[in-house]
Write an enzyme that holds these catalytic residues in place. Structure first.
Site, short mmCIF file in Angstrom:
data_model
loop_
_atom_site.label_atom_id
_atom_site.label_comp_id
_atom_site.label_asym_id
_atom_site.label_seq_id
_atom_site.Cartn_x
_atom_site.Cartn_y
_atom_site.Cartn_z
N HIS A 101 -8.45 72.94 35.46
CA HIS A 101 -7.69 74.13 35.04
C HIS A 101 -7.97 74.42 33.57
O HIS A 101 -8.14 73.48 32.77
CB HIS A 101 -6.19 73.91 35.26
CG HIS A 101 -5.74 74.20 36.66
ND1 HIS A 101 -4.54 73.77 37.16
CD2 HIS A 101 -6.35 74.89 37.67
CE1 HIS A 101 -4.42 74.19 38.42
NE2 HIS A 101 -5.51 74.85 38.75
N ASP A 144 -6.21 75.28 31.04
CA ASP A 144 -5.37 74.72 29.97
C ASP A 144 -5.69 73.25 29.67
O ASP A 144 -5.15 72.67 28.74
CB ASP A 144 -3.87 74.92 30.28
CG ASP A 144 -3.41 74.24 31.56
OD1 ASP A 144 -4.14 74.35 32.58
OD2 ASP A 144 -2.34 73.61 31.55
N ASP A 152 -1.48 66.77 35.83
CA ASP A 152 -0.51 67.73 36.37
C ASP A 152 -0.24 67.32 37.81
O ASP A 152 -1.17 67.21 38.61
CB ASP A 152 -1.10 69.15 36.36
CG ASP A 152 -1.20 69.74 34.97
OD1 ASP A 152 -0.96 69.00 34.00
OD2 ASP A 152 -1.51 70.94 34.85
ZN LIG Z 1 -1.76 72.10 33.03
ZN LIG Z 2 -3.04 72.35 36.18
#
Ligand SMILES: [Zn+2]
Ligand SMILES: [Zn+2]
EC number: 3.1.26.11
Length: 311
Positions: A66, A68, A214
């Site tokens: 991802h 981020d 995450d």
């Molecule tokens: Zn994240």
């Molecule tokens: Zn993520």
């Protein structure tokens, strides 16, 4: 000599950066190694601001792809070229990492002037040298492959002085004992005595750190965080946002505290905070009611773990 493992939290926000929180990035310094876990947007700025050394043996661990957690990579690697830092970089990430780098380098017309090794992993021991080991494990999140990492740092042997042995050899207490403790040979009645005859290696416990990445709370995370010295855990949402946590496959701070409690780890640091937090202190208090040794990550927070404190 006591070796320490130093963890510095650089980016502690979820996807949206905030005034005082930036996207994911954490570093670990150990001997002449630096490990960077995820590189969100501001990674290189934070690395420079907090003076994290990256010219030594560098490992970048990506929990998933991802933006981020990865968007800071190109800036950091480009600066490495500009700064003419030639030491090798090892990147560890989920399947798709090589492809990701290929297209990133192609799009930016970038060619690294340093050796770059990319290792893709789905969940196994990836590396195990004399100093540390890295194990990846699958977690439950919304990108195609999502990983947590368990890193085990191995101790150096710490020599301890055995007074019984010293007395048996007729070494008078005082200056000569001190000399041996400091590692110097001595002479007693014309006989040379080496420190190795009196000192004994005392092996201390390993230091283990687990990063959840995450994730929703899951069994693989609990298993891989069992009794570790430090768990760094997704706590994207405050306790009242459980529905949102389920929808976006993250954890609430209370759920993260329950993971820490189940795993019986030594301490947990929550991170990856969304803007849904209105009162961090009260959320932390509620988490502490579940797992006492809990704290919040913030930019620049340092945790130093050393072997002797573990004996
Ligand atoms: Zn994240
Ligand atoms: Zn993520």
């Amino acid at each position: 000599m006591t070796e320490t493992v130093e963890v510095v939290f650089l980016g502690t926000a979820a996807s949206l950066p905030q005034k005082n929180r930036k996207q994911s990035c954490t570093t670990i310094k150990f001997k002449d190694y630096t490990l960077i876990i995820d590189m969100g947007e501001s990674a290189q700025n934070l690395i420079r601001e907090y003076q994290i050394k990256t010219s030594n043996k560098l490992f970048i661990l990506l929990t998933h792809l991802h933006a981020d957690h990865t968007i800071g990579l190109i800036g950091f690697l480009s600066s490495r070229n500009l700064l003419k830092i030639n030491s090798k970089v090892t990147v560890i990430g989920p399947p798709g990492t090589r492809r990701f780098f290929y297209f990133m380098f192609l799009s930016f017309n970038f060619l690294p002037k340093f050796e770059l090794e990319i290792i893709e992993t789905e969940g196994e021991i990836i590396l195990n040298n004399l100093d540390f080991s890295i194990k990846s494990f699958p977690v439950k999140h919304s990108s195609p492959f999502n990983l947590g990492y368990k890193i085990t740092f191995y101790p150096s042997s710490i020599a301890t002085f055995n007074p019984e042995k010293a007395e048996k050899k007729g070494i008078p207490k005082g200056v000569l004992w001190k000399k041996l403790q400091d590692g110097f040979p001595i002479e007693v009645d014309g006989k040379k005595i080496l420190p190795s005859e009196i000192l004994e290696p005392k092996i201390s416990k390993e230091i283990q750190i687990t990063f959840s990445g995450d994730t929703r709370p899951c069994e693989t995370l609990v298993e891989n965080a069992r009794e570790v010295d430090l768990l760094v855990c997704d706590a994207t949402y405050p306790e009242e946002c459980e529905d949102r946590a389920k929808e976006f496959l993250h954890s609430t701070i209370e759920e993260a505290a329950i993971v820490a409690q189940k795993a019986n780890c030594k301490q947990v640091v929550f991170t990856h905070f969304s803007e849904f937090y209105t009162d961090f202190e009260s959320s932390l208090e509620k988490a502490k009611a579940i797992f006492e040794n809990s704290s919040l990550a913030e930019e620049g927070k340092r945790i130093i773990l050393d072997y002797t404190s573990n004996l």
